[in-house]
Design an enzyme around this catalytic site. Structure first.
Site, PDB file in Angstrom:
ATOM      1  N   ALA A  18       0.570  -0.986   0.393  1.00  0.00           N
ATOM      2  CA  ALA A  18       0.063  -0.308   0.144  1.00  0.00           C
ATOM      3  C   ALA A  18       0.774   1.341   0.245  1.00  0.00           C
ATOM      4  O   ALA A  18       1.835   1.551   0.574  1.00  0.00           O
ATOM      5  CB  ALA A  18      -0.758  -0.274   1.143  1.00  0.00           C
ATOM      6  N   GLN A  70      -4.489  -6.609  -6.895  1.00  0.00           N
ATOM      7  CA  GLN A  70      -5.344  -6.929  -5.745  1.00  0.00           C
ATOM      8  C   GLN A  70      -6.588  -6.077  -5.376  1.00  0.00           C
ATOM      9  O   GLN A  70      -6.562  -4.708  -5.231  1.00  0.00           O
ATOM     10  CB  GLN A  70      -3.943  -7.559  -4.506  1.00  0.00           C
ATOM     11  CG  GLN A  70      -4.500  -7.729  -2.873  1.00  0.00           C
ATOM     12  CD  GLN A  70      -3.905  -7.945  -2.362  1.00  0.00           C
ATOM     13  OE1 GLN A  70      -3.422  -6.550  -1.393  1.00  0.00           O
ATOM     14  NE2 GLN A  70      -2.753  -8.818  -2.429  1.00  0.00           N
ATOM     15  N   CYS A 101      -3.571  -9.060   4.850  1.00  0.00           N
ATOM     16  CA  CYS A 101      -3.350  -7.279   5.169  1.00  0.00           C
ATOM     17  C   CYS A 101      -4.069  -7.215   6.556  1.00  0.00           C
ATOM     18  O   CYS A 101      -4.864  -8.062   7.077  1.00  0.00           O
ATOM     19  CB  CYS A 101      -4.486  -6.251   4.744  1.00  0.00           C
ATOM     20  SG  CYS A 101      -3.978  -4.507   5.596  1.00  0.00           S
ATOM     21  N   LYS A 140      -3.603 -14.141  -0.936  1.00  0.00           N
ATOM     22  CA  LYS A 140      -2.374 -13.890  -0.797  1.00  0.00           C
ATOM     23  C   LYS A 140      -2.688 -14.152   0.972  1.00  0.00           C
ATOM     24  O   LYS A 140      -3.162 -13.076   1.441  1.00  0.00           O
ATOM     25  CB  LYS A 140      -1.409 -13.303  -1.221  1.00  0.00           C
ATOM     26  CG  LYS A 140      -0.192 -12.549   0.153  1.00  0.00           C
ATOM     27  CD  LYS A 140       0.597 -11.136  -0.800  1.00  0.00           C
ATOM     28  CE  LYS A 140       1.658 -11.216  -0.072  1.00  0.00           C
ATOM     29  NZ  LYS A 140       2.026 -11.016   1.141  1.00  0.00           N
ATOM     30  N   ASN A 201       7.119 -15.898   0.344  1.00  0.00           N
ATOM     31  CA  ASN A 201       6.898 -14.609   0.406  1.00  0.00           C
ATOM     32  C   ASN A 201       7.671 -14.764   1.618  1.00  0.00           C
ATOM     33  O   ASN A 201       7.049 -15.060   2.388  1.00  0.00           O
ATOM     34  CB  ASN A 201       5.389 -14.044  -0.157  1.00  0.00           C
ATOM     35  CG  ASN A 201       5.826 -12.817   0.856  1.00  0.00           C
ATOM     36  OD1 ASN A 201       4.913 -11.363   0.942  1.00  0.00           O
ATOM     37  ND2 ASN A 201       6.552 -11.527   0.254  1.00  0.00           N
ATOM     38  N   GLY A 202       8.526 -13.898   2.249  1.00  0.00           N
ATOM     39  CA  GLY A 202       9.061 -13.044   3.826  1.00  0.00           C
ATOM     40  C   GLY A 202      10.721 -13.805   3.295  1.00  0.00           C
ATOM     41  O   GLY A 202      11.158 -14.684   3.412  1.00  0.00           O
TER      42      GLY A 202
END
Length: 320
Positions: A18, A70, A101, A140, A201-202
């Site tokens: 964002a 998204q 989120c 996600k 991811n990460g």
């Protein structure tokens, strides 16, 4: 790698962030060699009420294809309508739904990672969206609200049964945010559970991290967010390392060229005044670890025009 009928050339995805993964930044990362770029989160309710700022987030260009767009929300009907609108009015090649989120104002709506607490709503929402669009559909997710990963696995099972075509997993809990470490074992567990592609991811900060994730988890692709802010070339480095076992690092010339390119893209898209305010922070990402970076960051605080920004970059470049 295929997501539904869409063939992806490469194994790298830019994570949705964002306020960050706007059109100009996506274009830069795409030009630097990323396989798939993703938009900022787009509110389904915002699209339903035709909010101008929300619609602006859907703007795209052919140069950034394939784009993953998204959306987020908690109401199956408005999410289905948003999905249909994305397919009909945007250049999106992939529709992604946010289940990860953990920002309070999103969770308060029952959206984002809050959805992972409600399997029935998850099923109703995903079924409604799948019926509404023929686009490749991804989600996600996070580990869930505790470290067991049970909610992630349940959400994944529901998603696959509802016709979701790929899942990206950021294996941190809802309460972790970006703190602590990502539990890559959860990615391996998810990969062993579902037949659709899994995107890890990460904690990827370099090409070696990405290779280690792929080797340890068997994931089909990797997604990078924060690390791409200071190195937009990272996604291309990862792809090169995964295929050739080596990668090229950008020289200072390439870094400064990217800074100049982002400046021009921001000004063209946001207008000079707004762009310069944003660039005061954005350009600072690129110079981490370069001699004189502190003085450059201080000088950035005063830029008001495109000319001033470009002159400051040139002066820093020439002084090295």
């Amino acid at each position: 790698m295929k997501i539904k009928e869409l063939t992806i050339t490469g194994k790298t995805f830019l994570a949705p962030l964002a306020g960050i993964t706007n059109l100009p930044f996506r274009r830069l990362v795409k030009e630097c060699g990323c396989a798939v770029v993703c938009s900022e989160m787009v509110s389904a309710k915002g699209l339903f009420y035709a909010a101008k700022k929300t619609r602006a987030l859907m703007q795209s260009m052919d140069e950034e294809a394939p784009l993953s767009l998204q959306i987020f929300g908690a109401d199956p009907k408005s999410m289905a309508l948003a999905a249909k609108e994305v397919e009909l009015t945007s250049k999106a090649a992939i529709l992604d739904i946010n289940f990860g989120c953990s920002v309070k104002k999103v969770v308060k709506q029952g959206a984002g990672v809050a959805l992972m607490k409600d399997p029935l709503l998850t099923e109703n929402l995903l079924s409604a969206v799948r019926r509404a669009t023929t686009l490749p559909l991804t989600i996600k997710i996070r580990t869930g609200w505790d470290s067991s990963g049970g909610q992630a696995m349940e959400t994944a099972r529901i998603a696959e049964a509802c016709g979701v075509n790929a899942i990206a997993l950021h294996p941190r809990t809802a309460t972790q945010g970006f703190r602590g470490h990502a539990d890559w074992q959860m990615i391996e567990k998810l990969k062993n559970l579902v037949k659709i592609p899994v995107i890890g991811n990460g904690d990827i900060t370099c090409a070696e991290d990405a290779k280690k994730m792929v080797d340890e988890t068997g994931c089909d692709a990797v997604m990078v967010g924060r690390a791409a802010l200071s190195n937009p070339f990272l996604l291309a480095q990862i792809d090169q390392f995964l295929t050739a076992g080596r990668y090229d690092s950008p020289g200072q010339e390439e870094i400064f060229n990217a800074m100049e390119r982002l400046t021009r893209l921001y000004v063209a898209y946001f207008g000079e005044a707004a762009a310069c305010k944003m660039l005061r922070g954005r350009l600072a990402w690129f110079v981490k670890g370069i001699h004189g970076a502190s003085a450059f960051r201080r000088a950035l605080a005063g830029i008001r025009t495109e000319k001033e920004a470009l002159e400051l970059i040139l002066a820093f470049r020439s002084g090295l």
